[in-house]
Scaffold this active site. Structure first.
Site, PDB file in Angstrom:
ATOM      1  N   ASP A  42      -2.964   2.553  -6.075  1.00 45.60           N
ATOM      2  CA  ASP A  42      -1.862   2.656  -5.111  1.00 45.60           C
ATOM      3  C   ASP A  42      -1.693   1.388  -4.273  1.00 45.60           C
ATOM      4  O   ASP A  42      -1.160   1.428  -3.174  1.00 45.60           O
ATOM      5  CB  ASP A  42      -2.035   3.873  -4.200  1.00 45.60           C
ATOM      6  CG  ASP A  42      -3.321   3.825  -3.391  1.00 45.60           C
ATOM      7  OD1 ASP A  42      -4.172   2.955  -3.684  1.00 45.60           O
ATOM      8  OD2 ASP A  42      -3.478   4.652  -2.475  1.00 45.60           O
ATOM      9  N   GLU A  43      -2.163   0.253  -4.803  1.00 44.01           N
ATOM     10  CA  GLU A  43      -2.040  -1.016  -4.090  1.00 44.01           C
ATOM     11  C   GLU A  43      -1.595  -2.118  -5.040  1.00 44.01           C
ATOM     12  O   GLU A  43      -1.996  -2.137  -6.215  1.00 44.01           O
ATOM     13  CB  GLU A  43      -3.366  -1.418  -3.456  1.00 44.01           C
ATOM     14  CG  GLU A  43      -3.874  -0.469  -2.379  1.00 44.01           C
ATOM     15  CD  GLU A  43      -5.244  -0.876  -1.894  1.00 44.01           C
ATOM     16  OE1 GLU A  43      -5.359  -1.311  -0.736  1.00 44.01           O
ATOM     17  OE2 GLU A  43      -6.194  -0.772  -2.689  1.00 44.01           O
ATOM     18  N   ASP A  97       0.861  -1.188   0.000  1.00 47.15           N
ATOM     19  CA  ASP A  97       0.000   0.000   0.000  1.00 47.15           C
ATOM     20  C   ASP A  97       0.894   1.234   0.000  1.00 47.15           C
ATOM     21  O   ASP A  97       1.606   1.497   0.969  1.00 47.15           O
ATOM     22  CB  ASP A  97      -0.897  -0.014   1.232  1.00 47.15           C
ATOM     23  CG  ASP A  97      -1.960   1.082   1.208  1.00 47.15           C
ATOM     24  OD1 ASP A  97      -1.842   1.994   0.362  1.00 47.15           O
ATOM     25  OD2 ASP A  97      -2.898   1.026   2.020  1.00 47.15           O
TER      26      ASP A  97
END
Length: 449
Positions: free
Chosen positions: A120-121, A25
């Site tokens: 964003d992961e 993350d």
């Protein structure tokens, strides 16, 4: 019933202390990208916003800004009060998408990427000896180093290690920034007792309210329930799954995204700038959103059989007081909403879809409270692969499909608004690709859409 089945009787399971998944993350991703691109922003409070207006909100904040109480959802006017020197940056989705792809490449250099839940992961699935805690930790540290080396020094990430994807996601949120947390089966479920109910993926404000209404206000109370009680609490198989996930079982269905061929819809939405909060300006924005969605539809080699138009109208104080129920946008705007869906034979050309959008547009309500639109959404639904489209007895009218494909070729080469129908001209430079937390935009030629 086979009581020896560990999923029916978890007490009989003997799960080895191994990690099955790593969840990466990125911390304050959009703000960190801006600080990487602009060294003068580093170590300073910055907030990424969709547009420069006091009524909008932060979509990301740097850790320097978070230390001052500024976070995602904070209104610009409040940010300026908390930090008069706050640096506001208008988000550029093309930059964030490009950095996201670079991060995937960096992670892939250390461990194969299994899933991409959002921009964003990243999720990696561990196999064999990779699942042993010392080796998994080495892989996690290697991913952190690869991101710093290949993408940038400002890009930090928190990594969660766990036996299943659901727990790995939870672990990635337990220590920020730059955290590394592992949840082993032998530590479960007691390692989760200190969390809040809202820390569980899938538990938002409404679900939390539902749980409170049923007497579950703490994580300890939730974890004390047996599988049958969890099923009854949620009134669905979700309760059974959650029961197993929180105890470290990998049920094979822990949050995996739908396969690409199962995609049901695609579309775009936009909060209008003040200059477009009128009927003419909002139509131009709707036109552009359709232009982008139709281009994506063809690039994905799909056809659509439904189009939904959604409009939200800003209300004055007097109008809001006359309404029994008023909605509040996250920016604080009081509004009323309207939407309508049209269904039609499958198609994929822009001109046909534009004609349908015009017919929907003419159906919107009239009256004083419907004169200030501030949000537009256009969604194409009932998608099928283009090779599944039934042939028609009639030729393509006006060669519309060929016209759309020709427009696509030129727009891919020179930018997706190079050629367009005249109706979107007032909004040609507006409604750029915005931040998508759950979907990474695809690069079609020159632009990300």
């Amino acid at each position: 019933m086979d009581l020896a089945d560990p999923f029916l009787n978890p007490r009989l399971s003997d799960l080895p202390d191994r990690f099955g998944f790593l969840h990466v993350d990125l911390n304050s991703f959009f703000a960190s990208v801006e600080q990487e691109l602009h060294p003068e922003y580093r170590d300073r409070p910055i907030a990424v916003v969709p547009t420069f207006a006091d009524t909008t909100v932060a979509i990301a904040a740097s850790y320097e800004a978070k230390a001052l109480g500024i976070k995602t959802g904070t209104r610009v006017v409040d940010m300026k009060r908390l930090c008069p020197d706050i640096i506001l940056v208008e988000g550029d989705h093309s930059n964030y998408a490009a950095f996201s792809h670079r991060i995937h490449d960096a992670v892939e250099r250390v461990c194969p990427v299994a899933h991409v839940p959002s921009i964003d992961e990243v999720v990696c699935q561990l196999i064999g000896r990779e699942q042993e805690p010392p080796r998994a930790r080495q892989i996690a540290l290697g991913i952190k180093q690869a991101i710093r080396d290949d993408v940038g020094q400002t890009l930090r990430c928190s990594i969660g290690m766990a036996p299943n994807r659901y727990l790995a996601k939870i672990a990635s949120d337990m220590q920020k920034p730059d955290g590394l947390i592992g949840l082993l089966p032998s530590q479960l479920p007691r390692a989760l007792v200190h969390l809040e109910l809202r820390d569980l993926p899938g538990v938002g404000a409404r679900t939390e309210q539902m749980l409170h209404g049923k007497g579950i206000t703490t994580m300890a109370q939730l974890l004390d329930l047996n599988r049958e009680e969890m099923h009854k609490l949620w009134n669905s198989v979700w309760g059974d799954r959650l029961y197993h996930w929180l105890r470290g079982h990998n049920t094979g269905d822990d949050g995996a995204p739908l396969p690409r061929e199962m995609q049901k819809s695609l579309g775009h939405s936009h909060v209008l700038g003040p200059e477009h909060r009128n009927l003419q300006g909002s139509w131009a924005i709707a036109h552009k959103l359709l232009h982008k969605a139709a281009m994506r539809l063809r690039m994905e080699k799909m056809c659509t059989a439904s189009l939904t138009l959604t409009i939200r109208y800003q209300l004055t104080r007097e109008q809001a007081e006359q309404k029994n129920k008023v909605r509040h946008h996250q920016s604080g705007i009081k509004h009323d909403g309207w939407g309508m869906e049209a269904r039609f034979p499958t198609c994929q050309d822009t001109l046909t879809l534009l004609e349908i959008l015009q017919k929907l547009w003419q159906q919107q309500p009239t009256g004083p409270e419907y004169q200030r639109p501030f949000f537009i959404g256009v969604t194409l639904g009932r998608l099928i692969n283009e090779d599944e489209q039934q042939p028609t007895l009639f030729a393509d009218p006006d060669n519309r499909n060929q016209l759309s494909r020709t427009l696509d070729k030129l727009n891919q080469k020179y930018g997706h608004t190079t050629l367009h129908f005249a109706g979107m001209l007032p909004a040609r430079e507006s409604a750029p690709t915005r931040i998508a937390f759950t979907q990474i935009p695809v690069q079609y030629g020159k632009d990300y859409i």
